[in-house]
Design an enzyme around this catalytic site. Sequence first.
Site, PDB file in Angstrom:
ATOM      1  CG  HIS A 168      -3.519   8.639 -13.046  1.00  0.00           C
ATOM      2  ND1 HIS A 168      -3.410   7.480 -13.791  1.00  0.00           N
ATOM      3  CD2 HIS A 168      -3.883   8.245 -11.808  1.00  0.00           C
ATOM      4  CE1 HIS A 168      -3.700   6.442 -13.041  1.00  0.00           C
ATOM      5  NE2 HIS A 168      -3.986   6.880 -11.823  1.00  0.00           N
TER       6      HIS A 168
ATOM      7  CB  ALA B  10      -7.133  14.529  11.385  1.00  0.00           C
TER       8      ALA B  10
ATOM      9  CB  THR C 286       2.790  19.675  -0.706  1.00  0.00           C
ATOM     10  OG1 THR C 286       2.906  20.857   0.105  1.00  0.00           O
ATOM     11  CG2 THR C 286       1.311  19.380  -0.946  1.00  0.00           C
ATOM     12  CE  LYS C 287       6.573  24.090  -0.259  1.00  0.00           C
ATOM     13  NZ  LYS C 287       6.806  25.520   0.030  1.00  0.00           N
TER      14      LYS C 287
ATOM     15  NE  ARG D  84       5.273  20.969  21.386  1.00  0.00           N
ATOM     16  CZ  ARG D  84       4.745  20.553  22.544  1.00  0.00           C
ATOM     17  NH1 ARG D  84       3.469  20.236  22.615  1.00  0.00           N
ATOM     18  NH2 ARG D  84       5.500  20.464  23.617  1.00  0.00           N
TER      19      ARG D  84
END
Length: 214
Positions: A133, A184, A189-190, A207
Site C-alpha cells: 500500500h 520458519a 526480500t531477495k 546452505r
Amino acid sequence: MRIIKRASEFIGWILSFIFPASAPMLLRATVSHAYTGFFKRHFAAIGKDTVIAYRAGNLKGLDMISIGEHTRISADAQLTAWEKPGDKRPCVKIRIGNNCNLRNGIHITAVNGITIGDNLLTGTNVLITDNSHGQSNANDMLAAPEDRQVISKGEVVIGNNVWIGNNVCVMPGVHIGDGAIIGANSIVTKDIPSMCVAAGIPAKIIRNNQNQSI
C-alpha cells in the site's frame, strides 16, 4: 451455559458409539468439497481434485486466479487478485500449480503477478505478495494505508518442490528456485536460488546444495 456445555459433550459422547472417529473429518471434507464447488465457476481455472477448505478468510478477483490439479488450500486462506490501470481482461494474476498444499492462514495477493510451481508445501500463516500500500515517503505515510495506491516492485515466482515454513513473508519481486527451503519466521526480500536453504530476517542462504552430486 455450563449445562449447555455438558449436554453438548454428552451428545458427542453418545454419537461416538454410533459413528467412527473419522466422522468429523469426513464431514469437514464433504463441506469443503461443496464449498469448492460453490466458488469453482468464478475462478479462471481450478484443476481436478483441488479443494479449498471451508472457510476462506477472503477471496477476491477469482477470475484472475488459476489453480492446478490435486492442490489443497486449507482454512482461513486469503486469495486476492487486483486489477490495475491498463489491464486486459481476462488477465490471470495468480497461478498456483499442481499437488500444492497451502496450509491454514495462507495469504496470496497480487496486482502484478504471482506464479507458484508444482508441489509447494507451506506452513501456517504464510504471506506471498507482489504489492504494498503506497511507498515509504512522507506524502504516502500521511494518508491512511487503505487510501494509498497499491504498487508492485515486481512479480513473484516460486519454483517446483519448494517448502516454505510457518510465518514466512515472501515479498514483491522475489524469485525462489526449485527445491528451495525457507525456514520458519523468515522474510524473503531477495532471490533464493534452486536447491538452497534460506532463513532469517531478511532471509539469507545458510546452505547451498547446487553443486552437490546426487
